[in-house]
Each structure stands twice: as C-alpha cells, then as structure tokens.
Enzyme design. Structure first.
Site, mmCIF file in Angstrom:
data_model
loop_
_atom_site.group_PDB
_atom_site.id
_atom_site.type_symbol
_atom_site.label_atom_id
_atom_site.label_comp_id
_atom_site.label_asym_id
_atom_site.label_seq_id
_atom_site.Cartn_x
_atom_site.Cartn_y
_atom_site.Cartn_z
ATOM 1 N N ASP A 67 0.844 -1.202 0.000
ATOM 2 C CA ASP A 67 0.000 0.000 0.000
ATOM 3 C C ASP A 67 0.874 1.245 0.000
ATOM 4 O O ASP A 67 2.013 1.223 0.479
ATOM 5 C CB ASP A 67 -0.910 0.024 1.236
ATOM 6 C CG ASP A 67 -1.797 -1.205 1.323
ATOM 7 O OD1 ASP A 67 -2.521 -1.468 0.352
ATOM 8 O OD2 ASP A 67 -1.749 -1.899 2.357
ATOM 9 N N ASP A 69 0.547 5.210 1.197
ATOM 10 C CA ASP A 69 -0.215 6.230 1.901
ATOM 11 C C ASP A 69 0.496 7.575 1.772
ATOM 12 O O ASP A 69 1.727 7.648 1.776
ATOM 13 C CB ASP A 69 -0.372 5.873 3.380
ATOM 14 C CG ASP A 69 -1.172 4.589 3.581
ATOM 15 O OD1 ASP A 69 -2.004 4.275 2.707
ATOM 16 O OD2 ASP A 69 -0.960 3.909 4.594
ATOM 17 N N ASP A 144 3.043 4.814 15.708
ATOM 18 C CA ASP A 144 3.244 3.748 16.689
ATOM 19 C C ASP A 144 4.713 3.457 16.975
ATOM 20 O O ASP A 144 5.154 3.499 18.116
ATOM 21 C CB ASP A 144 2.559 2.461 16.203
ATOM 22 C CG ASP A 144 1.065 2.638 16.096
ATOM 23 O OD1 ASP A 144 0.524 3.461 16.851
ATOM 24 O OD2 ASP A 144 0.445 1.964 15.269
#
Length: 451
Positions: A67, A69, A144
């Site tokens: 992916d 982003d 995170d």
C-alpha cells in the site's frame, strides 16, 4: 526477541534528520504510478506531499510495499477539490480515498497532532473528539513505532526522520515512539502492532517496549472488539502468523485477548508445550501458503486457531454412540465459538461459516469410512473450506489426506498434495462412488378395470 543492550528509550529528537536522495535507495521508479500522481498534484498546487508509513520502511528494507499512503498539510475539503475521483471517509478523523482503475485506492491524510484512538480531555473533564490537524513533526510523533515514522518528500526526494527510525532500521530494532508505558495506555492495540512488525521484519523488540507489553497486556480488553479482531486477523494473514503467535504466547498477550485459551496454553494444562507447538505448526503451513500466493479465508484461519481449544475441551467417550458423540461435538463447537471467541465482534456470516467448517469434519470422516460422498454435499458453500481445513490439519499431523476428499476440490488446491487420481488396471482414473440412499418403493396401485 528483546534487546538487552538498550536499557531505555532514547529521547525523540524534534530536529529532523534529512537524508538527501544521493544517500538513500528510494527512486521514483519504485513508487506506484498512481501514488506519484497524487503526490505531484498536491505538490504542484502548493501543498506539502509526503509518502509515509510502511511504504517508506519497506523500500528501505528492499521489499515491495503493498500500500501507498500519502500525508499532506492540505485539509480534507482541499484534497477533495483536487481529486474528483475521491471520497471522504471517517467521522472523527477524516481521510480521503483517491480511486484509480482496478480498485486501487491511495489514502491521503492531513498531518495530525495525535492518533485517532487517543482521547483528549477538556478542563471540565469531558472528552474532546475532533480533527486535530498538526505539523509534519507532530504527525510523525503520533505514530506507533519508529520505523513507521519516516517520510519521503516528493519536493526534493529526501527522507525526513523525526523519530530515529533510520537508526532503528540499521539496528534492526522495534521501538515505540515515546515512552511505551504512556503509548500503550493511550492505545493498547499498539501492543499487537509491535508484535506484528517484530514478526514481519524479524527485528528485536527493545527492552522497555517489551517490558511494557508484559505490564499492560491486560489493557487490550478495554479496546473495541472490532479493532482487536481486525488487528488480530492481520497477524494471521500477512505471512508471519507463526512468528506473531509465538511472540503473543511468549508475552501472554494471546491469553489477554482470549482469556479462555488459558486452559489450553496456560500453566494449568500439563500439555501446554505440545498444544503451543501444534498451533505454531498449523500457522507455519498458513505462512507457507501465503508465500505461494494461496492466502486463506478468515473462516479457515479462525477454524485453525480454534483447533487446539477444541481438542482440549472435547473427549470421545467410549460409551457414547455415534449420534450422541456427534451431538456432543456440535455442542462443543458451539461453546468454543461463543466462549473462546467472545472478545471478537464477528459478523454473523463469518461465525456461521466457521461453525459449519468445524462440524463438517465429523461428516467428512464418516464419508471416508463409507467410501462415498453424498451428492447433496457437493453443493455446500463451505465444502471447499471444510476440505481445505481438513487437508491442512492432516499435513500438520503428518497424515495422508484421503483421495476421496482430495477429489472434491481442484488438484492444485494445496501445494503439498500429490497426484490425487488413482489409476485403475484399465489405465483410466478411478471414480469415487456416491453414497446413495435406498429408494423406498411404495405399493403399486393397479388401475381400476373399466366397468
């Protein structure tokens, strides 16, 4: 997988490390073409445009990202104005999905000062829930782990590092951004993500982060069941399920998510080591299928995960008849679904498919003994899933899958299956016979004689 040489988290620097294009391997040729279109359109309209998150990490590790982003200082309504092929999603934290041919989606988010799942209190003590747009630095600090906090700047092709992610990539270290005690209290789901990234990369979890997982693992029960379910499924289906489950067993996080599994993998069970090894061997095969491009469905993953639990609570009593044993087995599966998976918020359809796959195993065993498959079974929607589950279980135990079952599915259904068709003396493949019910014959009524 702890780093003993790292006794404490080093402070996060607010002065970014900027790595010019000449000193890193990421080229525009490596980036997806549609992602480049999004980056350049934002940049040419005066906005900051960064490639963020896992794609930058994967490029630096020599992997191909799944992916792409994008993060920007443009607000959602400004992004929508630039891309007609887009849609705004989310209520509390709005994102923009830009759609391309083939179902491809590029997710574009505005820089934020805090995570979506962190709560902020007002002076009166009430919770504040609103979009918290911020700076690139704040956006990096809210993430995170450090290796996921890297930015690729399309303006000058540099990498921007606010969080020490480059150093941790070089040290092969998984570390939270900021104090792990605070970060896990803010959002306990981060513990699952720490374990997933350690399993996927093979990196070491640094000591403070690891110790914080041990101390705060029970806080995972306060999270939304749907979030825990989604994160746990990612653990199982992204190609590192065995390593993830091994770490979750090692930290007891698995028992915090599923308290009833304490009877299977906890100290109360004298055979806990065998049960743990059996679970890991099943998901070693799951990872192998993922590498071969044969990912498993969610019902199969859940059925495999429940297997040790079912074995621990079910017993074949010698004095039970066949019907009574089947009824007991069905009730056991019901108990496992409703009790062991209680922390999950499962859709009804998923729950029903898992149930059917598990109870179908008794029927498949009976069909093998009878030497035939009823025709009506060939139309069952869950038949292939049931046979696939049976095949994985048999391979994990070192058993041979009966040919009568293998012929119910395509020959290449599982890569370790040999040629399934037995050859008759005539040289033609044998055909399995169907189990047919005896047809009841009623009385033949004679036609009345004409008067």
């Amino acid at each position: 997988m702890i780093d003993p040489a790292n006794p404490s988290n080093p402070p996060i620097s607010t002065v970014p490390l900027v790595i010019p294009r000449s000193q890193h391997p990421i080229s525009r040729k490596m980036i997806d073409g549609d992602a480049l279109k999004v980056l350049y359109r934002l940049y040419r309209n005066g906005y900051l445009a960064y490639l963020v998150g896992g794609s930058v990490r994967d490029f630096l590790l020599g992997k191909t990202p799944k992916d792409f982003d994008v993060a920007t200082n443009a607000h959602p309504h400004e992004i929508r104005a630039l891309f007609r092929n887009s849609r705004t999603i989310g209520r509390r934290f709005r994102l923009v999905h830009v759609f391309f041919h083939g179902g491809k989606i590029i997710e574009v988010s505005t820089f934020r000062s805090r995570s979506e799942f962190e709560e902020t209190e007002s002076d009166e003590g009430s919770l504040i829930r609103r979009d918290s747009f911020g700076t690139p630095e704040e956006d990096a600090l809210r993430r995170d782990i450090t290796i996921n906090g890297l930015f690729y700047n399309i303006a000058d092709f540099s990498i921007i590092d606010y969080v020490g992610g480059i150093a941790d990539l070089n040290r092969k270290l998984i570390r939270t951004i900021g104090d792990p005690e605070v970060r896990f209290k803010q959002d306990p789901v981060r513990m699952i993500r720490v374990i997933r990234h350690a399993a996927r990369t093979g990196f070491t979890i640094d000591r403070p982060t690891y110790q914080a997982v041990l101390r705060h693992r029970d806080a995972i029960r306060t999270c939304s069941p749907s979030r825990v379910r989604d994160e746990f499924f990612r653990e199982l289906r992204e190609g590192a399920a065995e390593a993830s489950l091994r770490l979750m067993l090692e930290t007891d996080l698995l028992m915090s998510i599923f308290p009833d599994f304490e009877r299977v993998f906890g100290d109360r069970n004298p055979f806990k080591t065998r049960e743990r090894n059996d679970l890991l061997s099943l998901f070693r095969l799951v990872d192998e299928l993922n590498r071969l491009g044969k990912p498993l469905s969610e019902p199969i993953l859940l059925a495999l995960f429940l297997t040790p639990f079912l074995r621990a609570i079910s017993h074949d009593h010698p004095y039970l008849g066949e019907k009574e044993r089947y009824t007991y087995f069905v009730e056991t599966v019901h108990f496992a679904m409703n009790q062991a998976l209680l922390p999950f918020s499962m859709p009804k359809g998923l729950r029903e498919t898992v149930f059917q796959v598990l109870i179908a195993q008794a029927s498949l065993k009976r069909f093998v003994e009878q030497g035939g498959i009823p025709k009506k079974w060939r139309t069952k929607k869950y038949l292939q899933d049931a046979v696939l589950y049976c095949g994985i279980l048999a391979h994990a135990r070192g058993e041979t899958m009966p040919g009568i079952l293998r012929r119910l599915v395509p020959p290449d259904f599982l890569p370790w299956w040999p040629e399934v068709y037995e050859v008759a003396p005539s040289g033609k493949p044998k055909r399995e016979r169907f189990a047919r019910r005896k047809r009841r014959r009623g009385r033949r009524h004679k036609k009345p004689l004409p008067a």
